[in-house]
Design an enzyme around this catalytic site. Structure first.
Site, PDB file in Angstrom:
ATOM      1  N   GLU A 128       0.894  -1.176   0.000  1.00 29.60           N
ATOM      2  CA  GLU A 128       0.000   0.000   0.000  1.00 29.60           C
ATOM      3  C   GLU A 128       0.916   1.205   0.000  1.00 29.60           C
ATOM      4  OE1 GLU A 128      -3.160   0.035  -0.266  1.00 29.60           O
ATOM      5  OE2 GLU A 128      -3.652  -2.042   0.161  1.00 29.60           O
TER       6      GLU A 128
ATOM      7  N   CYS B 219      -3.005   8.952   3.336  1.00 29.45           N
ATOM      8  CA  CYS B 219      -2.686   8.398   2.016  1.00 29.45           C
ATOM      9  C   CYS B 219      -3.762   8.753   1.019  1.00 29.45           C
ATOM     10  CB  CYS B 219      -2.521   6.892   2.110  1.00 29.45           C
ATOM     11  SG  CYS B 219      -3.841   6.116   3.027  1.00 29.45           S
TER      12      CYS B 219
END
Ligand code: NAD
Length: 499
Positions: free
Chosen positions: A248, A282
């Protein structure tokens, strides 16, 4: 004396063998919160050995029993939610409402995935042959190495650790060097919940223990969250070693605003999406792509709202935005603002370090809105990871979607419109792992898959039931109860077709 945070290996709290330590400081105030032991490869080796030794008994513990331990950990997190949230605000700076949300995500994830203890389904299927049973089942991989960033110090470790344990793996967690305290508090909770020694191990420190974990031959899978730059190095090494890796990584998230969007909703949603967690999520929105008819209004409204954001220590009730994580992150954000100016974009508000009473000792940066940004500029292409948002003009929906997709990342995007047809066209054509309609780019829920396309990920997902695919593999089982040899994969006579 400052509290000492240590490694947890084989059920014991221990110092790193090299004896090195590092201070942990509050990024809003500079206050020293504690001292964390700094691990090297030998500490990682000890942690992996402990995890390896604990693997067989844990894998053979029935999944519903493994889940019971995880449920207990969720209950302890519920009891300590406020304590954990306050420490998280002090350790990494985001405001209390956000740290409470981070802790809540760990609770939600644990309750959700622990439920799978009684649903770790494979399937049965008819065999090609008579008197033969065929089924498949999920099996764990072994020792899982978990490498995490600092922006969600409890949620992200839990997204990895809970499914890894539920599936029967044992783990070694290597949290970000900026947030060892939350990691240690989490592991204490797991210990109290009854996780057996060796099933969860913690190694604190910087990049060196991360590398050692990736390199270790007894680590079967690496689950990594962090920057694309680091993630790709991790992936290259895992590929050499033939190791499974879930990544990720970075993002350059975008919101499209079409002419018919509700302007108040757009302003509320995008202030939150761009400046929440000081732009260090993010999924934070860093590009607003507005149709020509509304671009000016969107940019000016956003700049006005950004100028009103109350900056300060996240523990204070009036604060709406905390500091950046570190001085180097402050320098990086300031450098990008300089790059944007040189590229010809116009700073409508912010653009510099935030100063004033109470901000002297922290890494505060003013919410910054750039207008006149062109899609190819570096500030529109590269991840800044701070409270900086670009406004880019688009001719129409197709042009806006092309701009959204015209970056190397693909985590999240959103579209604001009251026209259902245009909303669904955008959903169809945007190439990101998460798409929102009439909502900012942040705000994932744990029971849906989470992750990104292109340079944001490598096809795996966290969250949802999909995360179980990271931490399990499939075993197919054939049971022949015919009592004679039935040859598979040999051509057999089939009933003749009537002509
Ligand atoms: P980072 O890449 O600097 O570090 C992440 C982790 O990797 C840390 O624990 C670090 O010590 C470790 N590490 C560093 N070098 C290593 C190596 N060679 N081998 C193994 N481990 C190594 O990231 P960061 O600054 O902590 O976090 C910010 C980044 O994380 C941003 O790019 C952000 O977009 C990304 N992020 C992504 C998601 C997502 O789900 N896509 C979520 C949160 C953060």
């Amino acid at each position: 004396m400052a509290d000492l945070y240590r490694n947890y290996i084989g059920g014991k709290w221990v110092d790193a063998r090299g004896g090195a330590t590092a201070e942990v400081r509050n990024p809003a105030t500079g206050e020293v919160l504690g001292v964390a032991t700094q691990s090297g490869a030998e500490d990682v080796a000890a942690a992996v050995a402990a995890a390896r030794a604990a693997y067989d008994p844990w894998r053979k513990t029935p999944a519903p029993r493994r889940a019971e331990v995880l449920y207990r950990s969720a209950e302890l997190i519920v009891e300590r939610k406020e304590e954990l949230s306050r420490m998280m605000t002090r350790e990494m700076g985001k405001i209390l409402d956000e740290t409470r949300g981070d802790v809540q995500e760990a609770i939600d994830m644990t309750y959700f995935i622990a439920g799978e203890g009684r649903r770790l389904h494979g399937y049965t299927t008819p065999s090609e042959m008579p008197d033969k049973l065929a089924f498949c089942q999920r099996v764990p991989l072994g020792v899982a190495g978990l490498i995490t960033p600092w922006n969600f110090p409890l949620a992200i470790p839990s997204w990895k650790l809970v499914p890894a344990l539920l599936a029967g793996n044992t783990v070694v967690l290597k949290p970000a060097p900026e947030t060892p305290i939350l990691a240690a508090l989490y592991v204490r909770i797991l210990e109290e919940a009854g996780v057996p020694p060796g099933v969860v191990n913690l190694v604190l420190g910087g990049d060196e223990p991360g590398k050692a974990l990736v390199d270790h031959p007894d680590v079967a899978v690496i689950s990594f969250t962090g920057s694309t730059e680091t993630g790709l190095k991790v992936a290259a090494r895992c590929s050499e070693l033939g190791k499974r890796v879930s990544l990720e990584m970075g993002g350059k998230n975008a919101a499209i605003v079409l002419d018919d969007a509700d302007p108040d909703l757009v302003a509320d949603a995008l202030v939150w999406s761009a400046f929440g967690t000081t732009g260090q999520r993010c999924t934070a929105c860093s590009r607003i792509i507005a149709e020509a008819g509304v671009r000016k209004l969107v940019a000016e409204t956003l700049a006005e709202r950004a100028g009103q954001v109350r900056i300060g220590d996240g523990l204070l009730p009036q604060t709406q935005m905390g500091p950046l994580i570190s001085s180097s992150q402050l320098d990086r954000v300031a450098a990008y603002v300089g790059i944007g100016r040189e590229e010809g974009a116009k700073v409508l508000v912010g653009g510099s370090r935030a100063t004033g009473a109470g901000l002297e000792k922290g890494w505060f940066f003013s919410p910054t809105v750039f207008d006149g940004v062109k899609p190819g500029m570096r500030i529109a292409q590269e991840e800044i990871f701070g409270p900086v948002v670009d406004v880019i003009e688009a001719r129409d929906l197709a042009d806006a979607v092309a701009i959204v997709n015209g970056v190397k990342y693909g985590l999240s995007a959103s579209v604001f419109t009251r026209d259902i047809n245009r909303a669904l066209k955008a959903v169809e054509d945007i190439h990101t792992g998460i798409v929102y309609v009439n909502h900012g780019t942040t705000g994932a829920e744990v029971h849906l898959p989470f992750g990104g396309t292109k340079a944001t990920g490598n096809g795996h997902r966290e969250g949802g039931l999909q995360v179980l695919d990271v931490f399990t593999e499939w075993r197919s089982v054939y049971v022949d109860y015919s009592g004679r040899l039935q040859r598979a994969q040999i051509d057999v006579e089939r009933p003749a077709r009537k002509s």
